[in-house]
Design an enzyme around this catalytic site. Structure first.
Site, short mmCIF file in Angstrom:
data_model
loop_
_atom_site.label_atom_id
_atom_site.label_comp_id
_atom_site.label_asym_id
_atom_site.label_seq_id
_atom_site.Cartn_x
_atom_site.Cartn_y
_atom_site.Cartn_z
N ASP A 61 1.09 -1.02 -0.57
CA ASP A 61 -0.22 0.35 0.13
C ASP A 61 1.03 0.94 0.16
O ASP A 61 2.40 1.24 -0.02
CB ASP A 61 -0.58 -0.31 1.22
N ASP A 99 -0.36 4.78 0.97
CA ASP A 99 -0.85 5.82 2.29
C ASP A 99 -0.58 5.49 3.32
O ASP A 99 -2.00 4.82 2.87
CB ASP A 99 -1.43 6.94 1.73
N ASP A 147 -1.72 -0.62 6.27
CA ASP A 147 -2.01 0.07 7.16
C ASP A 147 -2.81 -0.11 7.69
O ASP A 147 -3.57 0.22 9.17
CB ASP A 147 -1.48 1.60 6.94
#
Length: 220
Positions: free
Chosen positions: A7, A9, A166
């Site tokens: 991922d 961001d 995240d």
């Protein structure tokens, strides 16, 4: 050969200040109250329409907010006070992984392709990723399409693929695609939520993530 998909961001890039500022501009332009910071960051990882749908509901000005956000984000990104730094150790980790001959790297993100290309160019990552999947290419996370397309493009099997992210959206996407879900503790969703969404482990920092990637592939 293993495929390791990241991922962006909240995992590679600390873009929270830019994201919150762009959201604030978009909501202000529409005369709507700006979401609190935690709420604003809770939707990071989703495609823009899906994110704004979560924030204002189906009846809200979802598409218009998304367009306002994109304009604000692109304008604010030129302001040095809204830089998008890499999280500590992640640039070095990517460089080491790129140099290995037993791994392929990939990206699966709610960012636009334009945003991903900007990130890659800004960090000198051209040619590092076997596959890059964006919000322009597939349905929003947690739909598994991004990972399914990534594996097809890289010629990888679910059993040899790892998704690192995240948010719970990353973990749920990985579970739906049948790949290993690994969380990171420095992003926008808490470790407990990541485990609840299917993470097999959560790395506390880049060093711990590097140690994991140097070992055997965890089981799904």
């Amino acid at each position: 050969m293993r495929l390791v998909v990241f991922d962006v961001d909240g995992t590679l890039v600390d873009s929270q200040h830019l994201i919150v500022a762009a959201q604030s501009v978009a909501f202000t332009e529409h005369g709507l109250p700006t979401p609190e910071r935690r709420e604003a960051l809770s939707v990071v990882g989703l495609s823009l329409p899906q994110a704004f749908r979560r924030l204002v509901g189906e009846a809200g000005p979802v598409e218009s907010l998304a367009e306002s956000y994109k304009r604000a984000f692109n304008a604010l990104r030129l302001d040095p006070s809204y830089e998008e730094p890499l999280f500590p150790g992640m640039g070095e980790l990517l460089a080491r992984l790129h140099a290995r001959d037993d791994l392929q790297l990939g990206i699966a993100t709610g960012k636009s392709r334009r945003g991903v290309e900007h990130l890659i160019a800004a960090n000198g990552w051209e040619g590092w990723f076997a596959t890059t999947q964006t919000a322009d290419d597939a349905p929003s996370k947690p739909d598994p399409a991004m990972l399914e397309q990534a594996m097809a493009e890289a010629g990888a099997e679910p059993s040899s693929t790892m998704m690192i992210g995240d948010t719970t959206y990353d973990m749920a996407m990985a579970v739906s695609a049948g790949v290993v879900a690994v969380g990171v503790a420095w992003g926008y969703h808490r470790p407990g939520a990541l485990f609840g969404a299917g993470a097999v482990t959560v790395a506390d920092d880049a060093r711990a993530l590097a140690a994991l990637l140097n070992g055997r592939m965890p089981a799904v």
